[in-house]
Design a protein around this motif. Structure first.
Motif, PDB file in Angstrom:
ATOM      1  N   ALA A  55       1.090  -0.765   0.214  1.00 34.13           N
ATOM      2  CA  ALA A  55      -0.269   0.026   0.055  1.00 34.13           C
ATOM      3  C   ALA A  55       1.035   1.435  -0.253  1.00 34.13           C
ATOM      4  O   ALA A  55       0.199   1.747  -0.537  1.00 34.13           O
ATOM      5  CB  ALA A  55      -0.926  -0.297   0.923  1.00 34.13           C
ATOM      6  N   ARG A  61      -4.386   2.780  -6.797  1.00 33.16           N
ATOM      7  CA  ARG A  61      -4.171   1.362  -6.003  1.00 33.16           C
ATOM      8  C   ARG A  61      -2.896   0.896  -6.890  1.00 33.16           C
ATOM      9  O   ARG A  61      -3.287   0.160  -8.621  1.00 33.16           O
ATOM     10  CB  ARG A  61      -5.469   0.574  -6.445  1.00 33.16           C
ATOM     11  CG  ARG A  61      -6.709   1.675  -5.676  1.00 33.16           C
ATOM     12  CD  ARG A  61      -8.028   0.738  -5.818  1.00 33.16           C
ATOM     13  NE  ARG A  61      -8.152  -0.392  -4.515  1.00 33.16           N
ATOM     14  CZ  ARG A  61      -8.825  -1.109  -4.857  1.00 33.16           C
ATOM     15  NH1 ARG A  61     -10.075  -0.865  -5.346  1.00 33.16           N
ATOM     16  NH2 ARG A  61      -8.591  -2.457  -3.991  1.00 33.16           N
ATOM     17  N   TRP A  63     -11.055   5.985  -2.713  1.00 33.39           N
ATOM     18  CA  TRP A  63     -10.277   4.906  -2.229  1.00 33.39           C
ATOM     19  C   TRP A  63     -11.149   3.814  -1.619  1.00 33.39           C
ATOM     20  O   TRP A  63     -11.877   3.190  -1.321  1.00 33.39           O
ATOM     21  CB  TRP A  63      -9.874   5.559  -1.317  1.00 33.39           C
ATOM     22  CG  TRP A  63      -8.731   4.535  -0.716  1.00 33.39           C
ATOM     23  CD1 TRP A  63      -8.381   4.059   0.664  1.00 33.39           C
ATOM     24  CD2 TRP A  63      -7.279   4.066  -1.557  1.00 33.39           C
ATOM     25  NE1 TRP A  63      -7.476   2.786   0.828  1.00 33.39           N
ATOM     26  CE2 TRP A  63      -6.653   2.366  -0.093  1.00 33.39           C
ATOM     27  CE3 TRP A  63      -6.681   4.247  -2.520  1.00 33.39           C
ATOM     28  CZ2 TRP A  63      -5.560   2.221  -0.579  1.00 33.39           C
ATOM     29  CZ3 TRP A  63      -5.902   3.199  -3.149  1.00 33.39           C
ATOM     30  CH2 TRP A  63      -5.241   2.194  -2.254  1.00 33.39           C
TER      31      TRP A  63
END
Length: 157
Positions: free
Chosen positions: A14, A103, A129
């Motif tokens: 991430a 992403r 998101w």
């Protein structure tokens, strides 16, 4: 100690994805090449550098049109910045964008982006998101929009 290291390793993908467009995520899908392939813009390098590089070559705007490229500034979390292509203007403060690597390793279509700037000039935005299925809480600084369509009509690209 081991638990803390495992949690840090679990967050690594991430965190790498936050680099969005260069250096941080070494996958095949990056925002700048994606935006270039969709728009035909003749710009290269890190996404954040597109604003300066396009000056005098492509039109710049502070309000979106379909096909424009929204250029995110470099930050400590996104050292190379980010670019997204406006798919559709929903309202004065909302657009849907297509983008790569927001992403990690993915191309996403129709992602909501909301202008949260004080002057409604798109210099600060929040972005949908997917993992939370909502608009993210982080505010990202942007330069504005590069207009590839206007440049093509003027014979500049």
């Amino acid at each position: 100690m081991i638990g803390r290291r495992l949690r840090a390793l679990a967050l690594l993908p991430a965190l790498l994805g936050l680099a969005a467009c260069g250096g941080g995520y070494d996958g095949a899908v990056q925002c700048a090449p994606y935006a270039r392939s969709v728009t035909g813009l003749r710009l290269s390098g890190a996404a954040a550098g597109w604003w300066r590089q396009s000056n005098g070559v492509y039109a710049h705007a502070q309000s979106p049109r379909s096909g424009d490229v929204l250029v995110f500034r470099a930050t400590s979390r996104m050292p190379s910045g980010h670019v997204s292509v406006v798919r559709r203007v929903v309202g004065a403060r909302t657009v849907l964008v297509d983008q790569a690597n927001w992403r990690p390793g993915r191309v996403e279509h129709g992602v909501p982006v909301i202008d949260v700037s004080r002057r409604n000039d798109w210099t600060a935005v929040r972005v949908w998101w997917g993992p939370i299925d909502g608009i993210g809480t982080r505010v990202y600084p942007t330069y504005g929009f590069i207009e590839p369509v206007a440049a093509q009509l003027a014979g500049l690209s």
